[in-house]
Design a protein around this motif. Sequence first.
Motif, mmCIF file in Angstrom:
data_model
loop_
_atom_site.group_PDB
_atom_site.id
_atom_site.type_symbol
_atom_site.label_atom_id
_atom_site.label_comp_id
_atom_site.label_asym_id
_atom_site.label_seq_id
_atom_site.Cartn_x
_atom_site.Cartn_y
_atom_site.Cartn_z
ATOM 1 N N ALA A 334 0.883 -1.235 -0.113
ATOM 2 C CA ALA A 334 -0.055 0.023 0.083
ATOM 3 C C ALA A 334 0.859 1.198 -0.117
ATOM 4 O O ALA A 334 1.915 1.297 0.834
ATOM 5 N N TYR A 335 0.441 2.467 -0.867
ATOM 6 C CA TYR A 335 1.098 3.577 -0.934
ATOM 7 C C TYR A 335 -0.044 4.583 -0.352
ATOM 8 O O TYR A 335 -1.068 4.622 -0.975
ATOM 9 N N VAL A 336 0.180 5.600 0.563
ATOM 10 C CA VAL A 336 -0.623 6.490 1.162
ATOM 11 C C VAL A 336 -0.294 7.827 0.329
ATOM 12 O O VAL A 336 1.124 8.283 0.492
ATOM 13 N N VAL A 337 -1.213 8.581 -0.508
ATOM 14 C CA VAL A 337 -0.888 9.714 -1.022
ATOM 15 C C VAL A 337 -1.736 10.852 -0.097
ATOM 16 O O VAL A 337 -2.821 10.667 0.226
ATOM 17 N N SER A 338 -0.995 11.929 0.305
ATOM 18 C CA SER A 338 -1.382 12.943 1.051
ATOM 19 C C SER A 338 -1.667 14.078 0.140
ATOM 20 O O SER A 338 -0.439 14.427 -0.453
ATOM 21 N N LEU A 339 -2.690 14.739 0.244
ATOM 22 C CA LEU A 339 -2.863 15.886 -0.694
ATOM 23 C C LEU A 339 -2.739 17.173 -0.138
ATOM 24 O O LEU A 339 -2.684 18.233 -0.902
ATOM 25 N N THR A 343 -3.375 17.048 5.838
ATOM 26 C CA THR A 343 -3.654 15.700 6.106
ATOM 27 C C THR A 343 -2.346 14.668 6.220
ATOM 28 O O THR A 343 -2.495 13.468 6.295
ATOM 29 N N ASP A 344 -1.229 15.447 6.494
ATOM 30 C CA ASP A 344 -0.068 14.712 6.645
ATOM 31 C C ASP A 344 -0.087 13.926 8.023
ATOM 32 O O ASP A 344 0.511 12.714 7.837
ATOM 33 N N LEU A 345 -0.602 14.300 9.032
ATOM 34 C CA LEU A 345 -0.603 13.742 10.310
ATOM 35 C C LEU A 345 -1.368 12.293 9.954
ATOM 36 O O LEU A 345 -1.054 11.341 10.547
ATOM 37 N N GLU A 346 -2.689 12.515 9.299
ATOM 38 C CA GLU A 346 -3.443 11.150 9.172
ATOM 39 C C GLU A 346 -2.817 10.353 8.258
ATOM 40 O O GLU A 346 -2.976 9.066 8.582
ATOM 41 N N SER A 347 -2.181 10.726 7.158
ATOM 42 C CA SER A 347 -1.455 9.710 6.405
ATOM 43 C C SER A 347 -0.382 9.152 7.128
ATOM 44 O O SER A 347 0.009 7.938 6.971
ATOM 45 N N LEU A 348 0.406 9.888 7.822
ATOM 46 C CA LEU A 348 1.615 9.010 9.062
ATOM 47 C C LEU A 348 0.750 7.929 9.629
ATOM 48 O O LEU A 348 1.406 7.026 9.810
ATOM 49 N N VAL A 351 -0.159 5.142 7.525
ATOM 50 C CA VAL A 351 1.098 4.172 6.839
ATOM 51 C C VAL A 351 1.374 3.176 8.339
ATOM 52 O O VAL A 351 1.656 1.975 8.029
ATOM 53 N N GLN A 352 1.613 3.747 9.372
ATOM 54 C CA GLN A 352 1.966 3.118 10.611
ATOM 55 C C GLN A 352 0.777 1.938 10.875
ATOM 56 O O GLN A 352 0.909 0.896 11.158
#
Length: 434
Positions: A334-339, A343-348, A351-352
């Motif tokens: 899986a790859y998480v795209v942050s727009l 949304t950077d914190l939720e993307s982190l 991923v975890q």
Amino acid sequence: MNYQKPKGTNDLLPGEIEKWQFVEETARLLFADYRFSEIRTPAFEYYEVIARSVGDTTDIVSKEMYDFYDKGQRHITLRPEGTAPIVRSYVENKLYGPEYPKPYKLFYIEPMFRYERPQAGRLRQFHQIGVEVFGTENPALDVEIMAMAMDFFAQLGIQHVKLVINSLGDKESRANYRKALIDYLEPLEDQLSYDSKRRLHENPLRVLDSKEKEDQAIVASAPKILDYLNEVSLTHFNQVKKYLEALEIPYEIDHTMVRGLDYYNHTIFEIMAASPGFHGAQSTVCAGGRYDNLVEELGGPATPAFGFGMGIERLLLTLDAENIELPTMDVLDAYVVSLSDATDLESLKLVQAIRGAGYSANRDFLGRKAKAQFKSAAKEKAQLVLTMGETELAEEKVNVKEMSSGHEVTVPLEEIYENFDDVFATMLAFKKGE
């Protein structure tokens, strides 16, 4: 200043190291089936361990070892081969004790060091896969280990190999043959190469192994060691042949093959690669044999033993020569795209959470546009792409796309965090061709 790797060494880089990992893991799985356990010894040993085991007159000791005196004036050598250090460890740690299984089976995957002219498949730091078995003189064990080696090549898909065997007999047989060989070679000494003249009285069997044309012409008519085997040695060798034939393993006998180390006796073998892409030449990719006296010579009890070693670099050349492409586990789950920054914190966290569920995951850290992030996902062969924008964040959802089919769905964040297994399985059901 010279900021380059030393001559005769290689950097193993991403893209290439995956082949090594596959070969090593194939060995580990196969050896486990045969009930072998891994051992790791120091990269350097006392000089005497190697010199006593391998032999003072061998090329390894006389020409190739990296030996030096350390700050305590101890004579040290970098490990040039695998057997002697493992025998030293076997004796020092009393692995022959009653609490240990018999026979005692070990394998290693370690770097070795020899000072010699670097060339394809032969480096100053090279890597070996090897096995050692202690505690039985049964010829069936010889054959089982040779069969395991052949099985290893078969599992890698290597087809153009052949097994070559010979016997060096026991001490009595070898002594009788040594005398006969010297008697034959002495009248021809002036015709021998420089190295063979030196070996004639130090280690005359090594003359048989010479690659010099003048030596090979002489060796062709030399006495054959198989003609000097006593009854015990001949019985052992005949049993080896019988068991190989029972397992339908083809083999050839080469009476000039002696191996380069002093500790061998009875069965010795080489597995030769003769791949069409290997310049039409044969090359030894695995070699070993029986060494029933070495444990005792290094201070342990009389213990028969058998083993082999194979160079990983030469093995990879053989795979290339046969155009075998090894599978690599480089697919990203899986790859998480942050727009946006929002949304950077939720993307982190996403991923975890995915990694915590046991899957591989990655994301962008460079603040790139969505298109560039999708390109990265494709380059990393991501199976799913999860896109998190400000709208998705506000609605506590995430967009999930299966990259092969292009199928997309919107999934509640709660499902990702609590049950990613089901999300992953459901999305992969849409893969093209399935």
